[in-house]
Scaffold this motif. Structure first.
Motif, PDB file in Angstrom:
ATOM      1  N   ARG A 133       5.433  -3.529   8.251  1.00  0.00           N
ATOM      2  CA  ARG A 133       4.098  -4.118   8.261  1.00  0.00           C
ATOM      3  C   ARG A 133       4.210  -5.622   8.037  1.00  0.00           C
ATOM      4  NH1 ARG A 133      -0.177   0.054   5.524  1.00  0.00           N
ATOM      5  NH2 ARG A 133       0.791   1.981   6.225  1.00  0.00           N
TER       6      ARG A 133
ATOM      7  N   GLU B 117       5.539   2.495  -8.220  1.00  0.00           N
ATOM      8  CA  GLU B 117       4.711   1.803  -7.223  1.00  0.00           C
ATOM      9  C   GLU B 117       4.100   2.796  -6.239  1.00  0.00           C
ATOM     10  OE1 GLU B 117       7.893   0.950  -7.910  1.00  0.00           O
ATOM     11  OE2 GLU B 117       7.546  -0.867  -9.108  1.00  0.00           O
ATOM     12  N   TYR B 118       4.897   3.762  -5.798  1.00  0.00           N
ATOM     13  CA  TYR B 118       4.382   4.728  -4.824  1.00  0.00           C
ATOM     14  C   TYR B 118       3.424   5.735  -5.445  1.00  0.00           C
ATOM     15  CZ  TYR B 118       7.182   2.747  -1.177  1.00  0.00           C
ATOM     16  OH  TYR B 118       7.684   1.868  -0.242  1.00  0.00           O
ATOM     17  N   GLY B 119       3.517   5.887  -6.774  1.00  0.00           N
ATOM     18  CA  GLY B 119       2.594   6.776  -7.466  1.00  0.00           C
ATOM     19  C   GLY B 119       1.145   6.341  -7.333  1.00  0.00           C
ATOM     20  N   GLU B 120       0.931   5.101  -6.890  1.00  0.00           N
ATOM     21  CA  GLU B 120      -0.435   4.617  -6.668  1.00  0.00           C
ATOM     22  C   GLU B 120      -0.921   4.953  -5.259  1.00  0.00           C
ATOM     23  OE1 GLU B 120      -0.166   0.416  -7.640  1.00  0.00           O
ATOM     24  OE2 GLU B 120      -0.653   0.865  -9.724  1.00  0.00           O
ATOM     25  N   TYR B 121      -0.048   5.555  -4.453  1.00  0.00           N
ATOM     26  CA  TYR B 121      -0.425   5.870  -3.071  1.00  0.00           C
ATOM     27  C   TYR B 121      -0.328   7.350  -2.736  1.00  0.00           C
ATOM     28  CZ  TYR B 121      -0.626   0.907  -2.434  1.00  0.00           C
ATOM     29  OH  TYR B 121      -0.983  -0.407  -2.559  1.00  0.00           O
ATOM     30  N   LEU B 122       0.398   8.098  -3.560  1.00  0.00           N
ATOM     31  CA  LEU B 122       0.433   9.544  -3.375  1.00  0.00           C
ATOM     32  C   LEU B 122       0.773  10.203  -4.711  1.00  0.00           C
ATOM     33  CD1 LEU B 122       3.689  10.270  -3.388  1.00  0.00           C
ATOM     34  CD2 LEU B 122       3.528   9.704  -0.986  1.00  0.00           C
ATOM     35  N   ASP B 123       0.516  11.504  -4.799  1.00  0.00           N
ATOM     36  CA  ASP B 123       0.829  12.264  -5.997  1.00  0.00           C
ATOM     37  C   ASP B 123       2.324  12.573  -5.988  1.00  0.00           C
ATOM     38  OD1 ASP B 123       1.129  13.999  -8.066  1.00  0.00           O
ATOM     39  OD2 ASP B 123      -0.217  15.542  -7.280  1.00  0.00           O
TER      40      ASP B 123
ATOM     41  N   ILE C 208       4.770  -3.593  -2.135  1.00  0.00           N
ATOM     42  CA  ILE C 208       4.208  -3.101  -3.398  1.00  0.00           C
ATOM     43  C   ILE C 208       5.196  -3.166  -4.564  1.00  0.00           C
ATOM     44  CG2 ILE C 208       2.492  -1.647  -2.265  1.00  0.00           C
ATOM     45  CD1 ILE C 208       4.306   0.773  -2.786  1.00  0.00           C
TER      46      ILE C 208
ATOM     47  N   ASN D 296       5.133   3.306   5.805  1.00  0.00           N
ATOM     48  CA  ASN D 296       4.108   4.332   5.600  1.00  0.00           C
ATOM     49  C   ASN D 296       4.308   5.001   4.245  1.00  0.00           C
ATOM     50  OD1 ASN D 296       2.233   6.358   5.724  1.00  0.00           O
ATOM     51  ND2 ASN D 296       3.319   7.563   7.283  1.00  0.00           N
ATOM     52  N   PRO D 297       3.605   4.523   3.222  1.00  0.00           N
ATOM     53  CA  PRO D 297       3.819   5.074   1.877  1.00  0.00           C
ATOM     54  C   PRO D 297       3.483   6.559   1.769  1.00  0.00           C
ATOM     55  CG  PRO D 297       1.987   3.520   1.894  1.00  0.00           C
ATOM     56  CD  PRO D 297       2.640   3.420   3.240  1.00  0.00           C
ATOM     57  N   LYS D 298       2.734   7.076   2.718  1.00  0.00           N
ATOM     58  CA  LYS D 298       2.404   8.513   2.668  1.00  0.00           C
ATOM     59  C   LYS D 298       3.401   9.346   3.473  1.00  0.00           C
ATOM     60  CE  LYS D 298      -2.566   7.933   1.879  1.00  0.00           C
ATOM     61  NZ  LYS D 298      -2.871   6.590   2.418  1.00  0.00           N
TER      62      LYS D 298
ATOM     63  N   ASP E 224      -4.731   2.657   1.298  1.00  0.00           N
ATOM     64  CA  ASP E 224      -3.839   2.593   2.459  1.00  0.00           C
ATOM     65  C   ASP E 224      -4.531   3.400   3.537  1.00  0.00           C
ATOM     66  OD1 ASP E 224      -1.660   2.439   4.254  1.00  0.00           O
ATOM     67  OD2 ASP E 224      -0.926   4.369   3.527  1.00  0.00           O
TER      68      ASP E 224
ATOM     69  N   LYS F 210       4.812  -8.289  -5.756  1.00  0.00           N
ATOM     70  CA  LYS F 210       4.144  -7.591  -6.860  1.00  0.00           C
ATOM     71  C   LYS F 210       3.903  -8.513  -8.055  1.00  0.00           C
ATOM     72  CE  LYS F 210       3.135  -3.600  -9.122  1.00  0.00           C
ATOM     73  NZ  LYS F 210       2.169  -2.586  -8.682  1.00  0.00           N
TER      74      LYS F 210
ATOM     75  N   LYS G 293      -4.304  -0.242  10.767  1.00  0.00           N
ATOM     76  CA  LYS G 293      -3.873   0.430   9.541  1.00  0.00           C
ATOM     77  C   LYS G 293      -3.354  -0.634   8.577  1.00  0.00           C
ATOM     78  CE  LYS G 293      -1.307   4.510   8.058  1.00  0.00           C
ATOM     79  NZ  LYS G 293      -0.162   5.400   8.352  1.00  0.00           N
TER      80      LYS G 293
ATOM     81  N   MET H 145      -6.010   6.311  -6.726  1.00  0.00           N
ATOM     82  CA  MET H 145      -5.121   5.929  -5.626  1.00  0.00           C
ATOM     83  C   MET H 145      -5.572   4.602  -5.004  1.00  0.00           C
ATOM     84  SD  MET H 145      -2.671   8.219  -5.017  1.00  0.00           S
ATOM     85  CE  MET H 145      -2.361   9.116  -6.527  1.00  0.00           C
ATOM     86  N   ARG H 146      -4.607   3.791  -4.609  1.00  0.00           N
ATOM     87  CA  ARG H 146      -4.931   2.514  -4.002  1.00  0.00           C
ATOM     88  C   ARG H 146      -5.093   2.676  -2.504  1.00  0.00           C
ATOM     89  NH1 ARG H 146      -1.954  -2.128  -6.609  1.00  0.00           N
ATOM     90  NH2 ARG H 146      -3.437  -3.205  -5.271  1.00  0.00           N
TER      91      ARG H 146
END
Lengths: 302, 260
Positions: B52, A30-36, B221, A271-273, B4, B245, B89, B1-2
């Motif tokens: 959030r 899931e987090y792979g869609e928000y950061l490398d 997510i 904060n996913p990043k 955010d 999800k 945000k 990338m999605r």
């Protein structure tokens, strides 16, 4: 100035000290869609059990001041599905895989360690906060004798890098840490969540169906920091520090307290990043303070 | 990338004492939006409350995305206090959203703040190939009704406290209407008790219904597993699906409603 971010957790070498904590990051998908994901030093995967588990029914979360209490109940696909479906995905990234294992009995822990001994994981993280079925549901990690036995037997079950995750819900964490080191663990990770409760005053019931759960988030950071520092002064094996880390300043505090690497947990939710921002912040701090290697920060308290 | 990131508030309108519409700039990275999806929004840049808030989309066009927020606690209160011109945000769109299927006769049911995503839906349902009936229920004054009124064949409005509207449950109109109208698809969002009754009624009648469900969330997510929806698995078993999800839309035929 070039900064060296590489850390060696006594055989588990990470290209940088930022990892993600078990239970907060799934298997990274899931987090792979928000950061490398290749920017991470390691991922400690969702807590695994021998058989798949659906987890707890009913309300699983209570938000609290700067934290949250969870009662997920180890929902996971089981160790075999992890090996078959999740390791190939994780391996397609430049990161180390830490397999977090959980058992109802010492035999289950050992069986999982044996299975994972043949799997492509870089480390096994032994979660000793699980309720011990044979001991009235008391957590393995709270009884020094049980800790000694479970670590000793899991150590004999695998030649993989072995990390033991310590619970803060004990009278003397230093005693537990000493035992874990003596029984041959390569590394310690701490802290696990702090036992907590929330009550709905109108329903006059606990928010969580099971009554209590594990508190995480910035609310527990000072507790975690103190325990990391205590353990740092007690054992020689390296520490993967965690508990409420949300910013790079938090992360540096843990390094100064004695951690060799850190894990980001609950902060991922808001904060996913966060892991990437924390890594960048650590590098800025190193330049600012004149550290050429991140290993120099560990325990560098005046 | 999605997506955010940040987006600017371009419009804000209090439509009830405790319900506010907030429109933000639609950022290209958000990509396609489906009615019934939500965004996970940081309530305050100060970082408290920590988590959030998942808020469903109540409307969108090429330039803006609109949320209709009911102030219920500390998070939604802080969200509601942002001013036009400020940035917030957020990440999203998240979740599966509704499946917009071709159907001649459609019924939309909304209860309370659950009306918000249904407004987003009716604005994006294909017209005029389908005939849409709408049932909306409120505790007090009805709101957001204009979007429905201009797009539907029949509208039933319920209010528990305000005179001039029907009293009772939205399911009363549902039970009347399904006797005479062969709906091919029903869409519903509202309090859990309402969704339970809607699902029961329509499951028994053999009419498909898409329920937009709700649960407290953290990551939004599908990683943290704190929000679940109990759904059927095989013939006799259940599984705990991820609300954020795998949902928040589930078919009425797949959800298991436990009595507390």
């Amino acid at each position: 100035m070039k900064t060296n971010l590489c850390v060696d957790l006594n055989g588990l070498v990470l290209k940088n000290p930022v990892t993600t904590a078990s239970g907060t990051y799934g298997f990274g998908r899931e987090y792979g869609e928000y950061l490398d994901l290749s920017l991470l030093g390691a991922i400690s995967v969702k807590g695994l059990t021998l058989e798949p588990r659906e987890g707890n029914e009913g309300v699983r979360i209570a938000e609290t001041p700067m934290g949250m209490i969870n009662s997920v109940g180890l929902q996971n696909p089981g160790v075999h599905a992890f090996i078959e479906h999740e390791i190939p995905f994780l391996r397609s990234h430049d990161l180390k895989i830490i397999a977090n294992i959980n058992g109802n009995t010492i035999e289950e822990y050992c069986e999982m360690a044996q299975i994972l001994d043949h799997a492509d994981v870089d480390s096994i993280e032994l979660n000793i906060s699980c309720p011990n079925v044979k001991n009235g549901g008391l957590a393995f990690g709270t009884n020094p004798k049980v800790v000694q036995e479970v670590v000793s037997r899991v150590r004999k079950s695998t030649s993989k890098h072995l990390m033991v995750k310590l619970s803060p819900n004990v009278t003397d964490i230093k005693e537990i840490a000493r035992i874990v080191e003596a029984e041959g663990a390569d590394c310690l990770s701490l802290i696990n969540t702090v036992s907590g409760m929330a009550i709905d005053i109108y329903k006059r019931r606990t928010v969580l169906k099971r009554g209590s759960g594990g508190l995480s988030g910035p609310a527990i950071k000072p507790i975690a920091l103190k325990l990391v520092n205590d353990v740092y002064h007690t054992v020689k094996i390296p520490i993967l520090g965690m508990g409420g880390i949300a910013t790079h300043e938090d992360a540096v505090e843990f390094l100064l307290a004695g951690a060799s690497a850190i894990a980001v947990g609950t902060a991922n939710f808001s904060n996913p990043k966060a892991p990437v921002e924390i890594l960048e912040g650590i590098q800025r701090y190193m330049v600012q303070m004149g550290y050429s290697s991140v290993t120099q920060i560990t325990g560098d308290l005046k | 990338m999605r997506f955010d990131g940040f987006s600017k508030i371009v419009d804000k309108d209090w439509i009830q004492d405790d319900v506010v519409m907030i429109s933000i700039e639609r950022v290209a990275e958000m990509g396609e939006i489906i009615p019934g999806q939500f965004f996970n929004i940081q309530a305050s840049a100060a970082g408290y409350p920590m988590l959030r808030r998942p808020i469903s989309v109540s409307g969108y066009d090429e330039k803006t995305v609109t949320f209709t927020v009911k102030v219920l606690g500390a998070g939604t209160k802080q969200l509601s206090e942002h001013r036009v011109g400020e940035v917030i945000k957020l990440m999203g769109p998240l979740g599966n959203g509704f499946e917009r299927v071709k159907a001649k006769k459609v019924l939309i049911i909304g209860g309370g703040i659950g009306v918000a995503p249904m407004k987003g839906l009716i604005e994006k349902l294909e017209q005029p190939s389908s005939e849409i009936d709408v049932i909306l229920g409120f505790k007090d004054h009805p709101y957001l009704t204009d979007s429905f009124r201009t797009r539907c064949q029949r509208l039933a409005l319920f209010s528990e406290t305000i005179s001039g509207f029907r009293k009772g449950y939205v399911t009363e109109a549902l039970e009347e209407w399904i006797k005479t109208t062969a709906y091919e698809m029903v869409y519903a969002c509202g309090p859990l008790a309402m969704l339970r009754r809607v699902a029961k009624t329509l499951n028994e009648a053999g009419v498909p219904v898409q329920l937009l469900m709700e649960e407290k969330m953290a990551c939004g997510i599908g990683a943290c597993l704190v929000c679940t929806c109990k759904t059927k698995k095989d013939d006799f078993n259940f599984k705990l699906s991820r609300m954020c999800k795998d949902g928040p839309m589930f078919y009425g035929s797949e959800v298991i409603f436990d009595e507390n």
